[in-house]
Motif scaffolding. Structure first.
Motif, short mmCIF file in Angstrom:
data_model
loop_
_atom_site.label_atom_id
_atom_site.label_comp_id
_atom_site.label_asym_id
_atom_site.label_seq_id
_atom_site.Cartn_x
_atom_site.Cartn_y
_atom_site.Cartn_z
N GLY A 106 0.73 -0.89 0.37
CA GLY A 106 0.31 -0.22 0.17
C GLY A 106 1.02 1.43 -0.01
O GLY A 106 0.18 2.30 0.17
N GLY A 107 2.36 0.86 0.25
CA GLY A 107 3.13 2.67 0.18
C GLY A 107 3.20 2.64 1.13
O GLY A 107 2.62 2.23 1.98
N GLY A 157 -8.80 -3.49 -13.75
CA GLY A 157 -9.34 -4.82 -13.42
C GLY A 157 -8.92 -5.56 -12.65
O GLY A 157 -9.43 -6.95 -12.38
N ALA A 158 -7.34 -5.59 -12.81
CA ALA A 158 -6.14 -6.53 -12.43
C ALA A 158 -6.77 -8.24 -12.94
O ALA A 158 -6.26 -8.58 -12.77
CB ALA A 158 -5.83 -6.45 -11.33
N PRO A 159 -6.83 -7.95 -14.46
CA PRO A 159 -7.35 -9.65 -15.20
C PRO A 159 -5.54 -10.54 -15.17
O PRO A 159 -5.91 -11.56 -14.98
CB PRO A 159 -6.90 -9.56 -16.40
CG PRO A 159 -6.57 -8.23 -17.25
CD PRO A 159 -7.27 -7.01 -15.35
N ARG A 160 -5.29 -10.22 -15.39
CA ARG A 160 -3.97 -10.68 -15.10
C ARG A 160 -2.66 -11.04 -13.28
O ARG A 160 -2.33 -11.42 -13.19
CB ARG A 160 -2.21 -10.50 -15.58
CG ARG A 160 -2.76 -10.44 -17.34
CD ARG A 160 -1.95 -9.90 -18.00
NE ARG A 160 -0.27 -10.25 -17.37
CZ ARG A 160 0.55 -9.53 -17.72
NH1 ARG A 160 0.74 -8.29 -18.02
NH2 ARG A 160 1.85 -10.26 -17.39
N GLY A 161 -4.11 -10.66 -12.01
CA GLY A 161 -3.36 -10.24 -11.16
C GLY A 161 -2.98 -8.85 -11.03
O GLY A 161 -2.31 -8.15 -11.35
N ARG A 162 -2.36 -8.55 -9.00
CA ARG A 162 -1.97 -7.21 -9.21
C ARG A 162 -0.34 -7.28 -9.39
O ARG A 162 0.33 -5.39 -9.36
CB ARG A 162 -2.25 -6.98 -8.12
CG ARG A 162 -3.49 -6.49 -7.21
CD ARG A 162 -4.31 -6.31 -5.71
NE ARG A 162 -4.13 -7.18 -5.14
CZ ARG A 162 -3.57 -7.86 -3.93
NH1 ARG A 162 -1.89 -7.22 -3.52
NH2 ARG A 162 -3.82 -8.59 -3.21
N GLY A 169 -11.98 -17.58 3.89
CA GLY A 169 -12.77 -16.48 3.42
C GLY A 169 -13.60 -15.12 4.72
O GLY A 169 -14.88 -14.57 4.00
N GLU A 170 -12.94 -15.26 5.85
CA GLU A 170 -13.66 -14.74 6.86
C GLU A 170 -13.20 -13.16 6.73
O GLU A 170 -14.38 -12.01 7.10
CB GLU A 170 -13.44 -14.77 8.35
CG GLU A 170 -13.33 -16.65 8.60
CD GLU A 170 -12.36 -16.94 9.81
OE1 GLU A 170 -11.50 -15.91 9.94
OE2 GLU A 170 -12.96 -18.04 9.77
N THR A 171 -12.53 -12.69 5.77
CA THR A 171 -11.99 -11.28 5.57
C THR A 171 -11.80 -11.05 3.84
O THR A 171 -10.84 -12.25 3.55
CB THR A 171 -10.91 -10.71 5.95
OG1 THR A 171 -10.55 -9.36 6.64
CG2 THR A 171 -9.80 -11.17 6.99
N GLU A 172 -11.33 -10.39 3.00
CA GLU A 172 -10.17 -9.77 2.60
C GLU A 172 -10.47 -8.99 2.13
O GLU A 172 -11.52 -7.58 1.77
CB GLU A 172 -11.52 -11.02 1.01
CG GLU A 172 -10.74 -10.23 -0.64
CD GLU A 172 -9.09 -10.81 -0.13
OE1 GLU A 172 -8.74 -9.34 -0.08
OE2 GLU A 172 -8.60 -12.32 0.37
N PRO A 173 -9.71 -7.93 2.58
CA PRO A 173 -9.01 -6.83 2.44
C PRO A 173 -8.64 -6.48 1.31
O PRO A 173 -8.47 -5.01 0.35
CB PRO A 173 -7.87 -6.61 3.67
CG PRO A 173 -7.45 -8.06 3.11
CD PRO A 173 -8.52 -8.75 2.58
N VAL A 174 -8.50 -6.71 0.17
CA VAL A 174 -7.70 -6.09 -0.98
C VAL A 174 -8.70 -6.66 -2.35
O VAL A 174 -8.77 -5.81 -3.02
CB VAL A 174 -6.10 -6.68 -1.34
CG1 VAL A 174 -5.95 -5.96 -2.43
CG2 VAL A 174 -5.34 -6.29 -0.12
N LEU A 225 9.51 -3.34 -6.74
CA LEU A 225 8.99 -3.95 -6.26
C LEU A 225 8.10 -4.22 -7.73
O LEU A 225 7.27 -4.81 -8.91
CB LEU A 225 7.85 -5.07 -5.57
CG LEU A 225 7.12 -6.19 -6.11
CD1 LEU A 225 7.37 -7.11 -6.40
CD2 LEU A 225 6.40 -5.86 -4.60
N ASP A 226 7.03 -2.84 -7.39
CA ASP A 226 6.44 -2.53 -8.24
C ASP A 226 6.29 -2.67 -9.46
O ASP A 226 5.45 -2.78 -10.85
CB ASP A 226 4.89 -1.31 -7.87
CG ASP A 226 4.63 -1.61 -6.62
OD1 ASP A 226 4.25 -3.11 -6.03
OD2 ASP A 226 4.89 -1.29 -5.49
#
Length: 296
Positions: free
Chosen positions: A30-31, A62-67, A192-197, A51-52
């Motif tokens: 997240g920087g 939409g990140a079709p290939r992932g982030r 699956g209890e949380t998904e922050p991203v 890295l980024d």
């Protein structure tokens, strides 16, 4: 066995000829960029690689290939040449966390064609370097000023992709059914209890959880091979069949590939496969099913 190097061994190597190329791949989820940390204090001679922008391709809408898609070979080659990497170089990579980001750089170098004995991760990262009393570039610079970067010759490395096995979404789904697919995310995200991203919560049906944070001890150093082996066997990866790994964006799963090799459960010439798109790609496709709960 996957290569680690201790701070003292790296310090000795830096005094030799030729010294290894050292890559600082510190990163902040997240920087902001860790480039400022590198500028202030680093392993002497280390070059910062982002890295980024250099160890991943742009994610796209939409990140079709992932982030964190795999970088184009030409872009990775450009980044490695910029910091002085040659085909004959030995390269050491480090971060300042649990080694997962360093493992992404390690994986990419292996994918790019580097032999296993010419790429190493600094065990314990920059924290271990300082803890062992090794000097850092920037120690003698007034507070608030950047340590001067050394002059670097342009590298000549040629990136030859294909040195490490890669899975796409269909292959990952198949491996989850017929082999062992490990999910490197924290247990709550796997369940699956949380998904922050990412767009949806859960995991790839059939995948088994092996959080990447468990690869290292509290001091940030990698666990011994026997402890890693016991951990992966408990997750179903006993070395008897094919294994692959994924995570949120394809970064921390690289540490499972490294740890499986370090544990002796995958040979150097047949490492675990990486699903680079990982959950960020999978969950963005509404046609892909998502499992929740403890069970694969």
């Amino acid at each position: 066995m996957a290569d680690l190097i201790t701070p003292r061994a790296l310090a000795d190597s830096l005094a030799g000829h030729p010294p290894p190329v050292v890559l600082d791949v510190r990163w902040r989820l997240g920087g902001p960029s860790a480039r400022a940390d590198h500028a202030a204090r680093r392993v002497p001679g280390a070059a910062f690689v982002d890295l980024d922008t250099e160890l991943a391709a742009p994610a796209g809408p939409g990140a079709p290939r992932g982030r964190h898609p795999l970088p184009e070979p030409e872009r990775l080659q450009e980044a490695l040449r910029r910091v002085g990497v040659h085909d004959s170089s030995t390269v050491v990579v480090y971060d300042d966390a649990d080694g997962s980001v360093a493992a992404r750089a390690w994986w990419l170098l292996r994918w790019a064609g580097f032999a296993a004995d010419r790429v190493a991760i600094l065990d314990g990262g920059f924290a271990a370097w300082l803890a062992e009393g090794c000097s850092a570039a920037g120690d003698d610079v007034p507070a608030g000023e950047a340590a001067p970067e050394p002059a670097r010759e342009q590298g000549t490395v040629v990136v030859r992709p294909g040195g490490m096995p890669v899975l796409d979404a269909d292959a990952a789904a198949g491996l989850a059914r017929t082999g062992v697919l490990l999910d490197a995310r924290a247990a709550a995200r796997y369940r699956g209890e949380t998904e922050p991203v990412d767009p949806r919560a859960g995991h790839i049906p059939g995948a088994r959880n092996a959080p990447s944070a468990g690869n290292a001890g509290q001091d940030g150093r990698w666990l011994p091979p026997d402890e890693l082996a016991a951990r992966f066997r408990a997750a179903g990866a006993d070395g008897a069949g094919p294994v692959g790994a994924y995570c949120g964006s394809g970064v921390t799963a690289s540490s499972l590939v490294f740890a499986l090799e370090r544990a002796g459960l995958t040979p150097v010439d047949a490492p675990a496969a990486l699903y680079p798109g990982s959950w960020s790609e999978w969950s963005a496709d509404p046609d892909r099913p998502a499992a929740t709960g403890e069970s694969p």
